[in-house]
Design a protein around this motif. Structure first.
Motif, PDB file in Angstrom:
ATOM      1  N   ALA A   2       1.168  15.693 -11.593  1.00 36.42           N
ATOM      2  CA  ALA A   2       2.312  14.848 -11.222  1.00 36.42           C
ATOM      3  C   ALA A   2       1.870  13.580 -10.499  1.00 36.42           C
ATOM      4  O   ALA A   2       2.692  12.712 -10.222  1.00 36.42           O
ATOM      5  N   ALA A   3       0.588  13.478 -10.177  1.00 36.90           N
ATOM      6  CA  ALA A   3       0.054  12.316  -9.456  1.00 36.90           C
ATOM      7  C   ALA A   3      -0.015  11.104 -10.395  1.00 36.90           C
ATOM      8  O   ALA A   3       0.017  11.263 -11.627  1.00 36.90           O
ATOM      9  N   GLY A  27      -1.492   7.219  -4.614  1.00 33.82           N
ATOM     10  CA  GLY A  27      -1.623   5.984  -5.371  1.00 33.82           C
ATOM     11  C   GLY A  27      -2.003   4.815  -4.478  1.00 33.82           C
ATOM     12  O   GLY A  27      -1.873   4.876  -3.245  1.00 33.82           O
ATOM     13  N   PRO A  28      -2.466   3.704  -5.065  1.00 29.56           N
ATOM     14  CA  PRO A  28      -2.778   2.502  -4.291  1.00 29.56           C
ATOM     15  C   PRO A  28      -1.553   2.039  -3.502  1.00 29.56           C
ATOM     16  O   PRO A  28      -0.446   1.964  -4.036  1.00 29.56           O
ATOM     17  N   GLY A  29      -1.762   1.762  -2.220  1.00 33.94           N
ATOM     18  CA  GLY A  29      -0.652   1.366  -1.369  1.00 33.94           C
ATOM     19  C   GLY A  29       0.133   2.536  -0.817  1.00 33.94           C
ATOM     20  O   GLY A  29       1.121   2.339  -0.106  1.00 33.94           O
ATOM     21  N   GLY A  30      -0.312   3.767  -1.119  1.00 31.12           N
ATOM     22  CA  GLY A  30       0.414   4.955  -0.700  1.00 31.12           C
ATOM     23  C   GLY A  30       0.055   5.426   0.695  1.00 31.12           C
ATOM     24  O   GLY A  30      -0.927   5.002   1.291  1.00 31.12           O
ATOM     25  N   LEU A  33      -1.975   9.727   9.877  1.00 33.92           N
ATOM     26  CA  LEU A  33      -1.505   8.884   8.786  1.00 33.92           C
ATOM     27  C   LEU A  33      -2.711   8.367   8.017  1.00 33.92           C
ATOM     28  O   LEU A  33      -3.604   7.738   8.597  1.00 33.92           O
ATOM     29  N   VAL A  34      -2.746   8.677   6.727  1.00 30.57           N
ATOM     30  CA  VAL A  34      -3.813   8.207   5.848  1.00 30.57           C
ATOM     31  C   VAL A  34      -3.206   7.182   4.895  1.00 30.57           C
ATOM     32  O   VAL A  34      -2.245   7.477   4.183  1.00 30.57           O
ATOM     33  N   GLU A  35      -3.753   5.983   4.890  1.00 29.34           N
ATOM     34  CA  GLU A  35      -3.243   4.911   4.043  1.00 29.34           C
ATOM     35  C   GLU A  35      -4.299   4.506   3.027  1.00 29.34           C
ATOM     36  O   GLU A  35      -5.465   4.315   3.382  1.00 29.34           O
ATOM     37  N   LYS A  36      -3.884   4.383   1.779  1.00 31.01           N
ATOM     38  CA  LYS A  36      -4.793   3.928   0.734  1.00 31.01           C
ATOM     39  C   LYS A  36      -4.406   2.515   0.333  1.00 31.01           C
ATOM     40  O   LYS A  36      -3.282   2.260  -0.124  1.00 31.01           O
ATOM     41  N   GLY A  37      -5.324   1.591   0.526  1.00 30.19           N
ATOM     42  CA  GLY A  37      -5.045   0.198   0.215  1.00 30.19           C
ATOM     43  C   GLY A  37      -4.958  -0.058  -1.282  1.00 30.19           C
ATOM     44  O   GLY A  37      -5.327   0.787  -2.116  1.00 30.19           O
ATOM     45  N   ARG A  38      -4.474  -1.230  -1.632  1.00 28.98           N
ATOM     46  CA  ARG A  38      -4.390  -1.611  -3.045  1.00 28.98           C
ATOM     47  C   ARG A  38      -5.768  -1.664  -3.684  1.00 28.98           C
ATOM     48  O   ARG A  38      -5.906  -1.525  -4.898  1.00 28.98           O
TER      49      ARG A  38
END
Length: 235
Positions: A165-166, A189-192, A209-214
């Protein structure tokens, strides 16, 4: 366990007007609490999340013997040693994820389905994982009774996420892992944004909080001390 237990086939009729004043009072309490936490760098309660909290009848997701306490800002017990998070923490976690209409959200640890209902009210497409089958089935019935669509629940633990589902715009875990599961980061996903408690069940935990950049770069930061049940590992 009344309709929270095994073998239950239906949810009692939902009177959406019942206890609305209590919901509104709870939202006002949450708003004050979150405003007091702003110096910690945490968000205020926004109108969209406030509206979702006001619209979801928490008593529906609370064991009958605890229904009188449904609108206290406190943790409540569920079956099999699980818990229903306090509403102010549900509100904070939801605000931190910045959910938008149409976002694909993975929820690890559905429990009774209260957080799921709030996410669905915000227009998210929710993919929920719950390791206890009875809780998963009961949550599905409650969500259907509220007419909330766009939710799919699978009986599984959360360590491996839901790869087919990802990617997800946001991932929220209501159970603590010793460290951030790599599979969840991979499925973001990117930005998620990924939000989960990290730490031992009998020791200090931090909401992270884990943030994934573009560009795919990952940043992790602890936010505040919390106490959650552990993420079950059935691998």
């Amino acid at each position: 366990m009344a309709w929270f237990g095994r073998g239950v086939r239906k949810v009692p009729p939902v009177d959406m007007a019942a206890r609305r004043a209590e919901r509104e009072a709870l939202v006002a309490t949450i708003e004050r609490r979150m405003a007091a936490e702003r110096p910690l760098g945490l968000p205020a309660l926004g109108p969209r999340v406030a509206e979702a909290l006001t619209a979801v009848p928490r008593e529906l997701f609370t064991p009958p013997e605890w229904a009188a306490d449904a609108y206290r800002d406190q943790v409540l017990p569920l079956a099999a040693g699980q818990t229903l998070s306090q509403p102010s923490l549900v509100a904070l976690m939801t605000e931190l994820l910045d959910i938008r209409v149409g976002d694909r959200v993975l929820e690890v640890g559905v429990g009774s389905g209260y957080q799921t209902a709030v996410l669905a009210r915000l227009g998210a497409r929710v993919f929920g994982l719950e390791v206890i089958a009875d809780l998963a089935r009961a949550a599905e019935r409650r969500l259907r009774a509220l007419g909330l669509t766009g939710v799919t629940i699978r009986v599984a633990d959360g360590h491996d996420g839901w790869p087919e589902a990802a990617p997800f715009d946001a991932i929220l875990a209501a159970c603590a892992a010793p460290s951030v599961p790599p599979a969840l980061v991979d499925q973001l996903g990117p930005g998620g944004r990924l939000l989960l408690p990290v730490g031992p069940v009998d020791g200090p935990q931090q909401l992270c909080l884990v943030e994934k950049g573009r560009d795919g770069r990952v940043r992790e930061r602890p936010l505040l001390a919390v106490a959650f049940v552990p993420m079950v590992d059935k691998r």
